[in-house]
Design an enzyme around this catalytic site. Structure first.
Site, short mmCIF file in Angstrom:
data_model
loop_
_atom_site.label_atom_id
_atom_site.label_comp_id
_atom_site.label_asym_id
_atom_site.label_seq_id
_atom_site.Cartn_x
_atom_site.Cartn_y
_atom_site.Cartn_z
N ARG A 59 -44.92 -1.84 -3.54
CA ARG A 59 -44.72 -3.20 -4.08
C ARG A 59 -43.25 -3.51 -4.27
O ARG A 59 -42.87 -4.65 -4.48
CB ARG A 59 -45.47 -3.34 -5.41
CG ARG A 59 -47.00 -3.20 -5.30
CD ARG A 59 -47.65 -3.06 -6.66
NE ARG A 59 -47.51 -4.23 -7.48
CZ ARG A 59 -48.36 -5.27 -7.43
NH1 ARG A 59 -49.38 -5.24 -6.60
NH2 ARG A 59 -48.19 -6.32 -8.19
N TRP B 202 -39.72 -4.38 -11.21
CA TRP B 202 -38.93 -5.13 -10.22
C TRP B 202 -38.22 -6.19 -11.04
O TRP B 202 -38.86 -7.12 -11.55
CB TRP B 202 -39.86 -5.75 -9.19
CG TRP B 202 -39.21 -6.34 -7.98
CD1 TRP B 202 -38.67 -5.68 -6.91
CD2 TRP B 202 -39.01 -7.74 -7.71
NE1 TRP B 202 -38.19 -6.57 -5.98
CE2 TRP B 202 -38.36 -7.84 -6.44
CE3 TRP B 202 -39.31 -8.90 -8.39
CZ2 TRP B 202 -38.03 -9.06 -5.87
CZ3 TRP B 202 -38.98 -10.12 -7.81
CH2 TRP B 202 -38.34 -10.20 -6.56
N ASN C 285 -46.36 -7.09 -15.91
CA ASN C 285 -45.96 -7.63 -14.62
C ASN C 285 -46.07 -9.14 -14.75
O ASN C 285 -47.13 -9.66 -15.07
CB ASN C 285 -46.90 -7.13 -13.50
CG ASN C 285 -46.56 -7.79 -12.15
OD1 ASN C 285 -45.44 -8.25 -11.96
ND2 ASN C 285 -47.52 -7.83 -11.25
N GLU D 114 -41.18 -15.10 13.48
CA GLU D 114 -41.71 -13.86 12.90
C GLU D 114 -40.89 -12.66 13.35
O GLU D 114 -40.57 -11.77 12.56
CB GLU D 114 -43.18 -13.70 13.28
CG GLU D 114 -43.84 -12.39 12.87
CD GLU D 114 -43.82 -12.15 11.35
OE1 GLU D 114 -43.48 -13.08 10.59
OE2 GLU D 114 -44.12 -11.01 10.95
N LYS E 108 -38.92 -10.07 10.84
CA LYS E 108 -39.13 -8.61 10.87
C LYS E 108 -37.80 -7.90 10.95
O LYS E 108 -37.53 -6.96 10.21
CB LYS E 108 -40.01 -8.24 12.07
CG LYS E 108 -41.46 -8.61 11.95
CD LYS E 108 -42.25 -7.73 11.01
CE LYS E 108 -42.45 -8.21 9.63
NZ LYS E 108 -42.93 -9.45 9.20
N LYS F 90 -43.77 -6.31 -1.94
CA LYS F 90 -44.90 -6.54 -1.03
C LYS F 90 -45.64 -7.81 -1.42
O LYS F 90 -46.13 -8.52 -0.57
CB LYS F 90 -45.88 -5.36 -1.08
CG LYS F 90 -47.06 -5.52 -0.14
CD LYS F 90 -46.63 -5.65 1.32
CE LYS F 90 -47.80 -5.85 2.25
NZ LYS F 90 -47.35 -6.19 3.64
C1 AGP Z 1 -43.34 -10.48 5.50
O1 AGP Z 1 -43.06 -9.31 6.26
C2 AGP Z 1 -42.88 -10.35 4.08
N1 AGP Z 1 -43.39 -9.19 3.47
C3 AGP Z 1 -43.13 -11.62 3.27
O2 AGP Z 1 -42.51 -12.69 3.94
C4 AGP Z 1 -44.62 -12.00 3.06
O3 AGP Z 1 -45.20 -12.40 4.28
C5 AGP Z 1 -44.67 -13.17 2.07
O4 AGP Z 1 -44.13 -12.73 0.84
C6 AGP Z 1 -46.10 -13.70 1.84
O5 AGP Z 1 -46.89 -12.68 1.30
P1 AGP Z 1 -48.50 -12.91 1.26
O6 AGP Z 1 -48.96 -13.01 2.68
O7 AGP Z 1 -49.04 -11.72 0.55
O8 AGP Z 1 -48.75 -14.19 0.50
#
Ligand code: AGP
Length: 613
Positions: free
Chosen positions: A27, A74, A100, A486, A490, A608
């Site tokens: 996370r 975080w 959290n 995308e 990445k 995450k």
């Molecule tokens: C994508 O690789 C990232 N981890 C991030 O942009 C992610 O897609 C975005 O935070 C949305 O997350 P979700 O699909 O869980 O809503």
């Protein structure tokens, strides 16, 4: 995002907490801590750094106790350091709390508590909450559960909390609002966590705590849940579908690589029970009750963040081509604050891997409040978004541990493809032969993804050439424009190389000024409607000495004569190219990041699931 783990039972809590925190490392976090109840003694260990740093910090000290709470932080309020790490205590020292989320009105509460004699050690909003609970418990003379309830009644914000009290070591109190919280129920033992990953190896029986609810776990009385009206509610126990091996790396160096290679299976799992090419059928049980609303929709709004937003962009092309319904794709964070026009006959598709993204949740609530029908596309069963939408389809990609989303993206696009084909066919927009052809082509995608994965050695060779680039450009047209976005995301999020995705034709309107012999340009140039135009764009890049890495259809000779490198992928209709062309992008980013020594599964600054705005 922060991670929460807690245990109350008859085993030693410490190893369960530490292992649970490791399950939540994906996370993203910057410090960690645990609190253990040893009879009436409350022991707290916490420090900046990783879980392994916490273990070193604790090494040799007492870790006994069968009740405990653990946290990975975080940072939102206050820098990452030992003092700001959780758990936090109040003035009495009786309580320990982990959290959290964000307490938005912590400042005025803190001032009031200071006037009442409380002193604070940290900069966090969380510490204010535990002092408030502590203050109420002592001033009102109530037990922990009631003090928590009264405190949360005056709090504004998002929270998932667990609190323990050394005065009553057989009780643990948990509560949630807008941040996820799951309770595991074992044999005479209970677990709390931010998601099911720390729980699944102990029990598959879980309760998803709803917004506004307070859970009281008592060694003697078991689990009791109270809703916002303080009415007792029977806990709804569901059985987890997740399996432990899905949480392991399975021999791969990183979760991200494992999840890239899982895509033939995850796409097959996503199609299973939903696609029958021989009968010409698409069945999406999760939206069955809303099919007619979908067919009659005047407009589709798609909301999401990051990779999910990119999947939504592919959805725009799919629905407009196959169902001829106008589509608008919105960043959830923009949608929620711009007072958008939303009508009752709008369909809103909310896409989220985690199902917990705060901006997407808020966008849903706004659209729901204006009468739209909300369809969710989530990967985590029982997640908040899955539970607040009117209907939806799970992507069934399995747990995605790597912070960089890969198999979730292709699964999201697969669901969108199924939806667009089904609605298009019901609207009579797709001829029988075309519909059958597309179903068969979709059914063939998992095997074709497997073929693309066989190119990994070549892709790794290309990654080695460009691993030291300072910038990169990604170009696509039509269906592959979102794939260019995308691919750029990445690369930048795991290798920290700056990268931009662009519609290929847009290059002439500015980015072409960036092209030189140090700029790698990744171009999706597969055979299809825009092929000739993309070839021209490649020639424009070549004329300026740009390095071209092209993703082409198997057998292409034209682009092969122009590009510095070509990666061939199997032929497939334009609409399905995103599912194949994204795979080389994922692998290139992964290998460049590994070669650069980056933390691929937990990139710096990233989480995450962004459960706070
Ligand atoms: C994508 O690789 C990232 N981890 C991030 O942009 C992610 O897609 C975005 O935070 C949305 O997350 P979700 O699909 O869980 O809503």
């Amino acid at each position: 995002m922060c991670g929460i783990v807690a245990y109350l039972g008859d085993k030693e809590a410490y190893p369960i907490l530490i292992n649970g925190l490791r399950r939540l490392e994906y996370r993203g976090y910057d410090s960690a801590g645990v609190a253990l109840l040893q009879g009436k003694d409350l022991i707290i260990y916490k420090c900046q750094g990783k879980v392994s740093d916490l273990e070193s910090h604790i090494n040799g000290r007492s870790t006994t106790g069968s009740v405990g709470i653990g946290h990975t932080r975080w940072a939102t309020h206050g820098p990452p350091n030992d003092v700001n790490a959780h758990p936090h205590q109040g003035t009495s020292g009786d309580l320990a709390l982990i959290h959290n989320g964000i307490i938005e009105n912590y400042a005025p509460i803190k001032e009031e508590l200071k006037h009442r004699g409380h002193t604070f050690r940290s900069d966090t909003d969380t510490e204010v909450l535990v002092h408030l609970i502590d203050d109420i418990q002592r001033s009102e003379g109530v037990d922990l559960a009631e003090a928590v309830r009264l405190a949360l009644a005056s709090v504004v914000g998002a929270y998932a909390i667990v609190v323990v009290d050394r005065k009553d070591p057989d009780v643990m109190v948990a509560a949630r609002k807008s941040s996820p919280l799951v309770i595991g129920i074992g044999e005479g033992e209970f677990f709390c966590a931010s998601d099911a990953t720390p729980i699944v190896e102990h029990t598959k029986n879980v309760v998803y705590v709803e917004d506004g609810e307070i859970a009281v776990i008592d060694r003697r009385k078991g689990l009791k849940i109270r809703n916002v009206k303080n009415q007792e509610k029977t806990p709804f126990i569901t059985e987890l579908e997740m399996h432990l091996e899905a949480l392991e790396k399975g021999g791969y160096d990183h979760f991200m690589l494992k999840e890239i290679h899982e895509q033939p299976r995850s796409i097959r799992d996503c199609l299973r029970g939903r696609l029958n090419p021989s009968k010409g059928e698409v069945m999406l049980g999760g939206i069955k009750d809303y099919e007619q609303k979908f067919v009659n929709a005047k407009r589709i709004l798609i909301v999401g963040c990051g990779t999910s937003w990119h999947a939504g962009m592919v959805g725009e092309y799919l629905f407009e081509e196959f169902a001829r319904i106008p589509v608008e794709v919105e960043y959830a964070s923009e949608f929620r604050y711009r007072n958008p026009i939303v009508n009752e006959d709008d369909i809103v598709i909310a896409i989220s891997q985690s199902g917990e993204t705060a901006d997407t949740l808020a966008a849903i609530e706004l659209a729901k409040g204006r009468g739209a029908t909300i369809i969710g596309i989530c990967n985590v069963v029982g997640s908040s978004i899955a539970r607040v939408t009117h209907a939806g389809s799970y992507t069934h990609a399995g747990p995605e541990i790597g912070v960089a989303s890969t198999k979730a993206f292709t699964a999201q696009v697969t669901v969108l493809t199924l939806m667009a084909l089904m609605i298009g066919q019901k609207k009579g927009m797709l001829s029988g032969s075309n519909f059958y052809r597309l179903l068969n082509e979709l059914d063939a995608i998992p095997d074709k993804v497997h073929k693309v994965l066989q190119k990994e050695a070549q892709i790794k060779y290309i990654a080695d050439i460009y691993k030291d680039a300072a910038n990169a450009l990604y170009l696509g047209r039509g269906y592959t424009f979102p794939v260019a976005l995308e691919g750029a995301l990445k690369l930048k999020e795991i290798s920290y190389i700056h990268a931009e995705g662009y519609p290929a034709a847009e290059m002439k309107h500015g980015p072409i000024a960036l092209i030189d012999d140090a700029m790698p340009v990744f171009v999706i140039a597969t055979k299809g409607a825009s092929y000739e135009k993309v070839v021209s764009n490649i020639q424009e890049v070549k004329a300026r000495k740009g390095k071209i890495i092209a993703i082409v259809t198997e057998g292409d000779t034209v682009v092969k004569g122009l590009a510095d490198h070509v990666i061939e992928i199997p032929e497939t209709p334009d609409a399905l190219v995103p599912l194949l062309s994204v795979v080389p992008m994922q692998l290139i980013s992964y290998h460049i990041a590994v070669m650069r020594g980056c933390n691929v599964d937990q990139p710096r600054n990233l989480a995450k699931s962004v459960t706070v705005e």
